[in-house]
Design a protein around this motif. Sequence first.
Motif, PDB file in Angstrom:
ATOM      1  N   ASP A  41       0.840  -1.178   0.000  1.00 55.70           N
ATOM      2  CA  ASP A  41       0.000   0.000   0.000  1.00 55.70           C
ATOM      3  C   ASP A  41       0.891   1.248   0.000  1.00 55.70           C
ATOM      4  O   ASP A  41       1.834   1.366   0.791  1.00 55.70           O
ATOM      5  CB  ASP A  41      -0.913  -0.067   1.218  1.00 55.70           C
ATOM      6  N   ARG A  42       0.591   2.174  -0.859  1.00 52.75           N
ATOM      7  CA  ARG A  42       1.414   3.364  -1.042  1.00 52.75           C
ATOM      8  C   ARG A  42       1.501   4.219   0.220  1.00 52.75           C
ATOM      9  O   ARG A  42       2.550   4.783   0.532  1.00 52.75           O
ATOM     10  CB  ARG A  42       0.838   4.194  -2.187  1.00 52.75           C
ATOM     11  N   ASP A  43       0.404   4.340   0.961  1.00 50.65           N
ATOM     12  CA  ASP A  43       0.416   5.139   2.188  1.00 50.65           C
ATOM     13  C   ASP A  43       1.369   4.567   3.224  1.00 50.65           C
ATOM     14  O   ASP A  43       2.063   5.312   3.924  1.00 50.65           O
ATOM     15  CB  ASP A  43      -0.989   5.238   2.787  1.00 50.65           C
ATOM     16  N   LYS A  44       1.410   3.266   3.347  1.00 57.04           N
ATOM     17  CA  LYS A  44       2.291   2.632   4.325  1.00 57.04           C
ATOM     18  C   LYS A  44       3.755   2.818   3.931  1.00 57.04           C
ATOM     19  O   LYS A  44       4.608   3.047   4.786  1.00 57.04           O
ATOM     20  CB  LYS A  44       1.966   1.151   4.467  1.00 57.04           C
ATOM     21  N   ILE A  45       4.040   2.723   2.646  1.00 65.42           N
ATOM     22  CA  ILE A  45       5.423   2.925   2.177  1.00 65.42           C
ATOM     23  C   ILE A  45       5.843   4.369   2.409  1.00 65.42           C
ATOM     24  O   ILE A  45       6.939   4.639   2.905  1.00 65.42           O
ATOM     25  CB  ILE A  45       5.558   2.539   0.691  1.00 65.42           C
ATOM     26  N   ARG A  46       4.964   5.303   2.063  1.00 66.02           N
ATOM     27  CA  ARG A  46       5.262   6.725   2.264  1.00 66.02           C
ATOM     28  C   ARG A  46       5.518   7.006   3.746  1.00 66.02           C
ATOM     29  O   ARG A  46       6.472   7.694   4.105  1.00 66.02           O
ATOM     30  CB  ARG A  46       4.104   7.593   1.774  1.00 66.02           C
ATOM     31  N   GLN A  47       4.669   6.444   4.605  1.00 66.55           N
ATOM     32  CA  GLN A  47       4.843   6.651   6.037  1.00 66.55           C
ATOM     33  C   GLN A  47       6.171   6.064   6.514  1.00 66.55           C
ATOM     34  O   GLN A  47       6.889   6.696   7.276  1.00 66.55           O
ATOM     35  CB  GLN A  47       3.689   6.027   6.814  1.00 66.55           C
ATOM     36  N   ALA A  48       6.511   4.879   6.055  1.00 66.25           N
ATOM     37  CA  ALA A  48       7.767   4.244   6.465  1.00 66.25           C
ATOM     38  C   ALA A  48       8.967   5.070   6.019  1.00 66.25           C
ATOM     39  O   ALA A  48       9.936   5.229   6.780  1.00 66.25           O
ATOM     40  CB  ALA A  48       7.852   2.829   5.898  1.00 66.25           C
ATOM     41  N   VAL A  49       8.916   5.606   4.816  1.00 65.12           N
ATOM     42  CA  VAL A  49      10.025   6.424   4.312  1.00 65.12           C
ATOM     43  C   VAL A  49      10.161   7.691   5.145  1.00 65.12           C
ATOM     44  O   VAL A  49      11.256   8.051   5.587  1.00 65.12           O
ATOM     45  CB  VAL A  49       9.822   6.767   2.813  1.00 65.12           C
ATOM     46  N   LEU A  50       9.049   8.372   5.386  1.00 70.31           N
ATOM     47  CA  LEU A  50       9.103   9.614   6.155  1.00 70.31           C
ATOM     48  C   LEU A  50       9.549   9.372   7.592  1.00 70.31           C
ATOM     49  O   LEU A  50      10.347  10.139   8.143  1.00 70.31           O
ATOM     50  CB  LEU A  50       7.744  10.312   6.127  1.00 70.31           C
ATOM     51  N   GLU A  51       9.071   8.300   8.206  1.00 66.23           N
ATOM     52  CA  GLU A  51       9.496   7.977   9.569  1.00 66.23           C
ATOM     53  C   GLU A  51      10.982   7.623   9.598  1.00 66.23           C
ATOM     54  O   GLU A  51      11.681   7.937  10.564  1.00 66.23           O
ATOM     55  CB  GLU A  51       8.648   6.853  10.142  1.00 66.23           C
ATOM     56  N   GLY A  52      11.464   6.998   8.536  1.00 62.76           N
ATOM     57  CA  GLY A  52      12.886   6.701   8.432  1.00 62.76           C
ATOM     58  C   GLY A  52      13.731   7.964   8.347  1.00 62.76           C
ATOM     59  O   GLY A  52      14.906   7.963   8.709  1.00 62.76           O
ATOM     60  N   LEU A  53      13.131   9.044   7.883  1.00 62.11           N
ATOM     61  CA  LEU A  53      13.817  10.335   7.794  1.00 62.11           C
ATOM     62  C   LEU A  53      13.631  11.176   9.053  1.00 62.11           C
ATOM     63  O   LEU A  53      14.041  12.333   9.099  1.00 62.11           O
ATOM     64  CB  LEU A  53      13.310  11.112   6.573  1.00 62.11           C
ATOM     65  N   GLY A  54      12.963  10.600  10.059  1.00 58.30           N
ATOM     66  CA  GLY A  54      12.791  11.305  11.321  1.00 58.30           C
ATOM     67  C   GLY A  54      11.456  11.991  11.509  1.00 58.30           C
ATOM     68  O   GLY A  54      11.247  12.684  12.499  1.00 58.30           O
ATOM     69  N   TRP A  55      10.545  11.837  10.577  1.00 57.71           N
ATOM     70  CA  TRP A  55       9.234  12.450  10.687  1.00 57.71           C
ATOM     71  C   TRP A  55       8.371  11.650  11.654  1.00 57.71           C
ATOM     72  O   TRP A  55       8.564  10.457  11.849  1.00 57.71           O
ATOM     73  CB  TRP A  55       8.533  12.470   9.339  1.00 57.71           C
ATOM     74  N   SER A  56       7.390  12.320  12.230  1.00 58.53           N
ATOM     75  CA  SER A  56       6.353  11.660  13.025  1.00 58.53           C
ATOM     76  C   SER A  56       5.025  11.853  12.295  1.00 58.53           C
ATOM     77  O   SER A  56       4.706  12.962  11.872  1.00 58.53           O
ATOM     78  CB  SER A  56       6.258  12.268  14.424  1.00 58.53           C
ATOM     79  N   ILE A  57       4.284  10.786  12.150  1.00 59.93           N
ATOM     80  CA  ILE A  57       3.039  10.828  11.392  1.00 59.93           C
ATOM     81  C   ILE A  57       1.855  10.795  12.356  1.00 59.93           C
ATOM     82  O   ILE A  57       1.780   9.938  13.234  1.00 59.93           O
ATOM     83  CB  ILE A  57       2.938   9.623  10.421  1.00 59.93           C
ATOM     84  N   LEU A  58       0.948  11.737  12.188  1.00 59.71           N
ATOM     85  CA  LEU A  58      -0.299  11.752  12.943  1.00 59.71           C
ATOM     86  C   LEU A  58      -1.432  11.534  11.948  1.00 59.71           C
ATOM     87  O   LEU A  58      -1.575  12.289  10.993  1.00 59.71           O
ATOM     88  CB  LEU A  58      -0.485  13.090  13.662  1.00 59.71           C
ATOM     89  N   ARG A  59      -2.212  10.516  12.168  1.00 62.51           N
ATOM     90  CA  ARG A  59      -3.304  10.205  11.236  1.00 62.51           C
ATOM     91  C   ARG A  59      -4.619  10.784  11.740  1.00 62.51           C
ATOM     92  O   ARG A  59      -4.901  10.773  12.932  1.00 62.51           O
ATOM     93  CB  ARG A  59      -3.438   8.706  11.071  1.00 62.51           C
ATOM     94  N   VAL A  60      -5.397  11.290  10.804  1.00 63.71           N
ATOM     95  CA  VAL A  60      -6.725  11.810  11.097  1.00 63.71           C
ATOM     96  C   VAL A  60      -7.704  11.103  10.177  1.00 63.71           C
ATOM     97  O   VAL A  60      -7.564  11.160   8.954  1.00 63.71           O
ATOM     98  CB  VAL A  60      -6.804  13.336  10.870  1.00 63.71           C
ATOM     99  N   TRP A  61      -8.655  10.427  10.768  1.00 61.81           N
ATOM    100  CA  TRP A  61      -9.689   9.771   9.972  1.00 61.81           C
ATOM    101  C   TRP A  61     -10.730  10.811   9.600  1.00 61.81           C
ATOM    102  O   TRP A  61     -11.175  11.604  10.433  1.00 61.81           O
ATOM    103  CB  TRP A  61     -10.334   8.639  10.755  1.00 61.81           C
ATOM    104  N   SER A  62     -11.131  10.812   8.339  1.00 66.17           N
ATOM    105  CA  SER A  62     -12.088  11.812   7.868  1.00 66.17           C
ATOM    106  C   SER A  62     -13.407  11.746   8.634  1.00 66.17           C
ATOM    107  O   SER A  62     -14.006  12.783   8.932  1.00 66.17           O
ATOM    108  CB  SER A  62     -12.335  11.649   6.366  1.00 66.17           C
ATOM    109  N   THR A  63     -13.847  10.542   8.977  1.00 64.39           N
ATOM    110  CA  THR A  63     -15.117  10.434   9.721  1.00 64.39           C
ATOM    111  C   THR A  63     -14.990  11.065  11.107  1.00 64.39           C
ATOM    112  O   THR A  63     -15.930  11.721  11.568  1.00 64.39           O
ATOM    113  CB  THR A  63     -15.548   8.964   9.863  1.00 64.39           C
ATOM    114  N   ASP A  64     -13.832  10.908  11.752  1.00 64.78           N
ATOM    115  CA  ASP A  64     -13.625  11.550  13.051  1.00 64.78           C
ATOM    116  C   ASP A  64     -13.645  13.071  12.912  1.00 64.78           C
ATOM    117  O   ASP A  64     -14.227  13.784  13.728  1.00 64.78           O
ATOM    118  CB  ASP A  64     -12.291  11.130  13.674  1.00 64.78           C
ATOM    119  N   TRP A  65     -12.988  13.550  11.863  1.00 70.12           N
ATOM    120  CA  TRP A  65     -12.927  14.991  11.632  1.00 70.12           C
ATOM    121  C   TRP A  65     -14.317  15.582  11.403  1.00 70.12           C
ATOM    122  O   TRP A  65     -14.651  16.627  11.948  1.00 70.12           O
ATOM    123  CB  TRP A  65     -12.022  15.282  10.440  1.00 70.12           C
TER     124      TRP A  65
END
Length: 81
Positions: A1-25
């Motif tokens: 899944d592209r989102d998981k790969i993108r997240q893994a790459v960014l976290e590998g670069l030191g980023w922290s990912i916060l997810r927001v579900w559209s239904t929650d928003w």
Amino acid sequence: DRDKIRQAVLEGLGWSILRVWSTDWFRNPVDVAARISGALSELLDADRVLRATRRQPERLALPAPSRIHRRPTAGSMHDAG
């Protein structure tokens, strides 16, 4: 899944990912915004502590520049005459 790969790459670069579900928003944007704000504050505080405790590299002092003696080169000599 592209989102998981993108997240893994960014976290590998030191980023922290916060997810927001559209239904929650859409159901409760105030709570979601408060959750994001709290999480960001915690991340910033942790980063400040890390930077403050990290050993700073020593700075080397360069000697003050003194007169620089340059040898004239053939191209820099001008004929007066």
